[in-house]
Design an enzyme around this catalytic site. Structure first.
Site, PDB file in Angstrom:
ATOM      1  N   PRO A   1      41.388  55.550  51.477  1.00  0.00           N
ATOM      2  CA  PRO A   1      40.850  54.192  51.500  1.00  0.00           C
ATOM      3  C   PRO A   1      39.904  53.952  50.337  1.00  0.00           C
ATOM      4  CG  PRO A   1      39.747  55.553  53.128  1.00  0.00           C
ATOM      5  CD  PRO A   1      40.862  56.385  52.570  1.00  0.00           C
TER       6      PRO A   1
ATOM      7  N   CYS B   1      35.145  32.425  27.583  1.00  0.00           N
ATOM      8  CA  CYS B   1      35.875  31.422  26.791  1.00  0.00           C
ATOM      9  C   CYS B   1      37.368  31.486  27.093  1.00  0.00           C
ATOM     10  CB  CYS B   1      35.617  31.667  25.309  1.00  0.00           C
ATOM     11  SG  CYS B   1      36.177  30.298  24.266  1.00  0.00           S
ATOM     12  N   GLU B   2      37.720  31.195  28.342  1.00  0.00           N
ATOM     13  CA  GLU B   2      39.097  31.194  28.821  1.00  0.00           C
ATOM     14  C   GLU B   2      39.251  30.080  29.846  1.00  0.00           C
ATOM     15  OE1 GLU B   2      41.779  33.048  28.096  1.00  0.00           O
ATOM     16  OE2 GLU B   2      40.767  34.365  26.653  1.00  0.00           O
TER      17      GLU B   2
END
Length: 443
Positions: free
Chosen positions: A291, A361-362
């Site tokens: 896990p 900046c996307e």
């Protein structure tokens, strides 16, 4: 609103985690800030261990450190009696620096380099999970050079496709991971491994995917692995001592996610193992699981400060925070969804629907689309839940944005586990070649 673990709204109307007011955390440590609910992490670890103890089987619960690898988490894993999975020299080094017991470290990965293998051999780790034929022979050769015999599991792809995102499904036939069961590669790998003098085959590993909300896939994997174990014992004379069923146990990110209790996942796996192997008159193997997300995912909260806003009439309102895809790339990668509240105004009624944008900046840097919130102001704190897995682990310095600090909270105490990156950290590894230096250019 759904609050995880020790999270609650205190008398001031502020979000509190581990007995610590998140507004105080923001003042002391700044934002963005990863907050880890230590008590919830320990609770999850205990739930796994106790569920396996109830089965009567021998077991190892190995925390998959790829989900969140820092030395403080390694320390908790050791204290809770867990083993540890690593998939790189960086994760291995983190574990070693934390003093984690080497015999409980398992090394995964589909392209372990010779340097990484040598590092693990020299450390004396407990087990390698071998992923392909190239690695099988490379590991044997490097172990032979050191006069070592190393314990291995062979990773097989059982042909079970979990109901999850394509990028996090790993058990199907078309996968970069493991030896395929259906085409005979897995059996051939066992045959070759038996013949290699410096390898000891403990058994096999199978992982069917991530964020799984049902047990049928695990039962199917056990069916296939147990049939394979019987075939290998009959044809090649090898009795598997260990069966590793991987991880992939789901958590609740948003309303509509329906994970099962940990004991139900474990019970389905152990019941299937006992049933299948007993019916085949095969010795009950030791069971390992891995896990990661389900150990730390809902124990994590990321705290942001809200900055600018932009409203496009009739289209959308954006609010921007001081982090984004650099500290949580999952929405951009997997279209992952999250829930969030204003941590400093948690009791106020929702007034508007906004999209939470990051500062990278996307155009795709959107953390949450269509989130219901009170009217947010500059300086408000936004708490995004369930960010404990694959957020810090996948964070980047895109736009040279500094990665956040990590704090562990428990019983009213907040402890720094990872310092916030400084501007000096950002340029620490940069080198300007001599021919580009100003003095040289001036000549």
């Amino acid at each position: 609103m759904y609050l995880h673990g020790t999270s609650k709204i205190n008398a001031k109307g502020h979000l509190e985690i581990g007995g610590v007011d998140t507004t105080d955390l923001a003042k002391e440590f700044g934002t963005p800030l990863y907050i880890v609910d230590e008590a919830l992490v320990r609770q999850r670890a205990s739930e796994y261990v106790e569920a396996f103890k109830a089965s009567g089987l021998k077991f190892q619960v190995a925390y998959a450190s790829k989900a969140f690898s820092v030395m403080a988490m390694c320390a908790i894993a050791e204290q809770e009696g867990l083993s540890l999975d690593v998939v790189s020299d960086g994760e291995l080094y983190t574990a070693l620096q934390a003093g984690f017991p080497v015999e409980r470290i398992h090394f995964h990965g589909n392209n372990k380099t010779p340097d990484e293998i040598n590092m693990a051999l020299e450390a004396g780790i407990g087990c390698f999970v071998v992923d392909n034929f190239v690695e099988l022979h490379l590991l044997n050769a490097l172990a032979a050079e050191k006069g070592l015999t190393v314990k291995i599991l062979l990773r097989i792809t059982p042909g079970v496709e979990a109901h999850t995102h394509d990028y996090i499904s790993t058990g199907q036939q078309d996968s970069k991971f493991g030896f395929d069961l259906a085409n005979g590669a897995a059996k051939k790998a066992i045959q070759e491994a038996i013949a290699l003098a410096n390898l000891e085959v403990l058994g096999v590993h199978s992982h069917i995917g991530s964020q799984i909300f049902e047990v049928d896939g695990f039962r199917m994997a056990v069916d296939k692995v147990s049939q394979f174990a019987v075939e290998i014992r009959k044809d090649l004379g090898l009795t598997f001592q260990v069966i590793n069923l991987g991880g992939g146990f789901g958590i609740r990110y948003v309303e509509g996610d329906t994970p099962l209790p940990i004991a139900q996942y474990v019970g389905a796996i152990t019941d299937a193992i006992i049933s299948n192997f007993t019916a085949a008159e095969f010795p009950l193997p030791e069971i390992w699981v891995e896990p990661g997300r389900s150990m730390v995912g809902d124990a994590g909260t990321t705290l942001y400060t809200i900055g600018t806003a932009k409203e496009i009439p009739g289209v959308r309102k954006y609010i921007a925070v001081d982090g984004g895809m650099t500290d949580n790339p999952r929405p951009a990668l997997y279209q992952s969804e999250y829930e969030a509240i204003l941590a400093n105004r948690a009791n106020e009624a929702n007034e508007e629907t906004v999209t939470v944008a990051g500062k990278a900046c996307e155009s795709g840097d959107k953390l949450i689309i269509d989130l219901e919130l009170p009217k947010a102001n500059i300086g408000d704190l936004l708490a995004v839940f369930c960010t404990g897995a694959y957020n810090y682990a996948m964070a980047s310095n895109y736009n040279r944005i500094r990665r956040p600090a990590v704090v562990f909270v428990k019983d009213g105490q907040a402890d720094l586990a990872v310092q916030r990156e400084s501007l000096d950290n950002i340029v620490a590894n940069d080198v300007i070649p001599a021919r580009l230096r100003k003095a040289e250019l001036a000549k």
